[in-house]
Every structure is written in C-alpha cells, then in structure tokens.
Enzyme design. Sequence first.
Site, PDB file in Angstrom:
ATOM      1  N   ALA A 252       0.855  -1.660   0.081  1.00  0.00           N
ATOM      2  CA  ALA A 252       0.116  -0.220   0.174  1.00  0.00           C
ATOM      3  C   ALA A 252       0.713   1.136  -0.215  1.00  0.00           C
ATOM      4  CB  ALA A 252      -0.466   0.191   1.335  1.00  0.00           C
ATOM      5  N   ASP A 253       1.753   1.575   0.980  1.00  0.00           N
ATOM      6  CA  ASP A 253       2.784   2.455   0.740  1.00  0.00           C
ATOM      7  C   ASP A 253       3.477   2.190   0.054  1.00  0.00           C
ATOM      8  OD1 ASP A 253       3.591   3.266   3.844  1.00  0.00           O
ATOM      9  OD2 ASP A 253       3.196   1.436   3.858  1.00  0.00           O
ATOM     10  N   SER A 254       4.069   1.908  -1.190  1.00  0.00           N
ATOM     11  CA  SER A 254       5.064   1.540  -2.059  1.00  0.00           C
ATOM     12  C   SER A 254       3.476   2.706  -3.534  1.00  0.00           C
ATOM     13  CB  SER A 254       5.733   0.428  -2.318  1.00  0.00           C
ATOM     14  OG  SER A 254       6.075   0.024  -1.564  1.00  0.00           O
TER      15      SER A 254
ATOM     16  N   GLY B  70       3.815   5.394  -2.981  1.00  0.00           N
ATOM     17  CA  GLY B  70       4.951   6.250  -3.058  1.00  0.00           C
ATOM     18  C   GLY B  70       4.845   6.869  -4.545  1.00  0.00           C
TER      19      GLY B  70
END
Length: 416
Positions: free
Chosen positions: A175-177, A180
């Site tokens: 989710a973060d990647s 980002g």
Amino acid sequence: MAIKRRDYDPKARGALEGVRVLDLSRLVAGNTLTQVLADFGAEVIKVEPPAGDTLRAWQTKGVPVTWKLYSRSKKSLCLELRRPEAIELLLKLVPTASVLIESFRPGILEKMGLAPAKLLERNPRLVVVRISGWGQDGPYSQRPGFGTLIEGMSGFASMNGFADREPVLPPMYLADSVAGLHGAAATMIALREAERKGGSGQVIDLPLLEPLFNILGPQAANLRLTGKVKARTGNRSTTTAPRNAYRTKDGHWVCLSASIQKMTERLLRAIGRPELITDPRFATNSARLAHADELDTIIGDFIGQRTQDENVAYFEKHEVTIGPVYDIAQIVEDPHVIERELVADYPDAEMETFPMHHVIPRLSKTPGAIRTPAPKLGEHNRALLRETGVDDAQYSKLLAAGVVNEGGATPKGEEE
C-alpha cells in the site's frame, strides 16, 4: 551480483535539478515518493525528529537496510518540530522549496502552525503533498493509517490467496509503495502546473487507500454486473486458463500463462497432447476455465518430471510463455538481472558497500543516478540552517537547547 554501478555518479545533474523538497513524512510512502524525486536530481531534505525517521529503526543484523535503500541521495535536517523555534526555522526554508511532503494524521500539520494556507502564503508556487491512510476528510480520516489496514480494507487481501484458506496480506510494503509511486506522478503534475505562466502551487491529498484500490481493476464493475463477489483463485486467473504455478522435479516452481488460444494450442502440442486442442473440455477458453482442475493436472504432471531449469529451457524452445518462480537468492544470480544491473553494490557511509536496486525507469537523455549514500542523522543541519541566517554560535545554542540534533546513534529496532 552486478557491481559496475552505471547509475552511481556523485556529480550527476538530473532532470529535476533545482527542485528542492522538504520531506517531513515518515515510513515508506513518503520515502518512496521522495526516493523517485531524488534519483532524478531533486534536492530532497529529510526533516527528521531527534530520534530520526522510523525507517532507521527497521534493521537487519543492526543495519538500517530500509533506510539506506529509500533515503539514498537525500539530505538530513534534524529538527524538534514540537519547539516553536524549529517551526520558524522550517518556515524560513519554505520559500526555497518547490515541494513539501508530510504524513501526519490529518489536522496535525495545522496544529503545528504549518497549515497549507500558511505554507502557500509563504510560497505561492509550493506543492504540498499530504499523505495519510484514509484521506484528509471522511469518517475514517482520524483512524491510524498503517499499510496493513489499507491492504485489508481495500479488497486486496480478500482477492489474494486460495479459496479454502485465509486472505493473504502482502509480505512487503504494498500500500505504501503504490501510494508513493502515485504520489511521485501527482507531484510532477502539480509542479508542471506551478511552473506554467500564471500557475500556482496546490495541495495533494494522497491517502494510501485510493491508489491501492485503483490498481485492483474492475472489481466494482464486476460486482455490479454479476451481483457476486469473486472467490479467491490462488494462482489461477478468473479470465483465462491455463494460468498457474507448477511444482518442478527439484522442488522449485515455474509459472505458466497461455492466455490466448494459439498459445494454449502451442502448449498442448509441447506436452505431447495435441488431441486436447479439439477436446470439448479444452477447446475454448470458457471450457478450459470450467475444467481448470483437469487441465492443471495434465500440465502439472508433465512439468513435475523436469527441473525448473529444464522446464524453462524446454518450453522456451517451443515458444510457450513460461518463467521460473524465483526466490531472492535466485534472482540476484540470474544472468539477465546481472547484465541489467537490477541489483548492485553502492558506496556506503558505514559499510564498504551496500546492495540495492538501481534507478528506474531508465531515461535515455536524462537518466537518474544515485549520488550519495543515505545521510547520517542531522548530517546537513549546519549547511541548511546557514541559509536561514543561523551562524555557528547560534547553531551551538540550538543544539544545546534540543531544537536540533545531529550525529545520534542509529535507533535500535526490530530485525526484519
């Protein structure tokens, strides 16, 4: 492992030269976003708290591996933003920046005295990126925004895994990647607008939830059209067959996809079963989907008689779409990976070298580059604060008062 380091160049200019980024974010989403910008020449200033970015504490055998990867080519400015003196120092840097990124819970930036309206008043062309779990508004905006929660709620985990087992969360920062990378694109779009004649800065609301939901494809449309929630299918596709992972004689795996009719026919000939091409169970894609168990058994039996390497060589000879399922030990030794330098050893401030992936994507005219190792905590304090009028005597007072910090030991953390 490749070590030629074609993309290591301390003097590389980069297409984003002149773009200064103040990165107040923590964890992976913001650091992924700014890693992309730094790789292509932006001056990324990590504004860290006295204990440092949380990524410094994610360690393997005492080495902050995640920090070293995501913070390459960046600078470190360590400010105690709970102190008004530190806020004033930061505000003096705002007019020099093109982008400011934060990942506090919605509303915290305002309480700190750094509301977007105030930032844009100081710098009308500033792009303000606000990363959160759920967005700056909505009933869930104040919930904790950890990637795991988003990977569960987004629908990803529900789709991932096998029908007769529990949903499977990803083993990496999915989710973060994804957020980002979406954020890097959004930042460049906003910078383009700010640079236009008469253009201005703006605020980007970047929750982790929406980018991940976006890449799941037409799930909502499928639900509306069928009235059904699709069950987990493991390694199979819900639209084509055959498509699966198959165990090989040596205990490894290969993945195979024959998503067009001609590829399926080529596959069946390759395994010595051309008569199945006209078999009513396998003659069409719809029929193959209905009889996927039988088809997988036939293919799996053939593959199980050969090693991973033998299967790849055999099916490539017959122009069938197959590939190995690698673990990390295998992929770093693959000749294609070595030749393309997907992983290389780079200079490091604390180790002789440090292995990490190279800069992507590859641009022909203005390629990205890794310029410096990840910074030590507060490594660039003095140089950056000198821009705000802080001389050495004043800096010593700020240091003694705890407004700034530098050279602290790497925080101890959980080993991955």
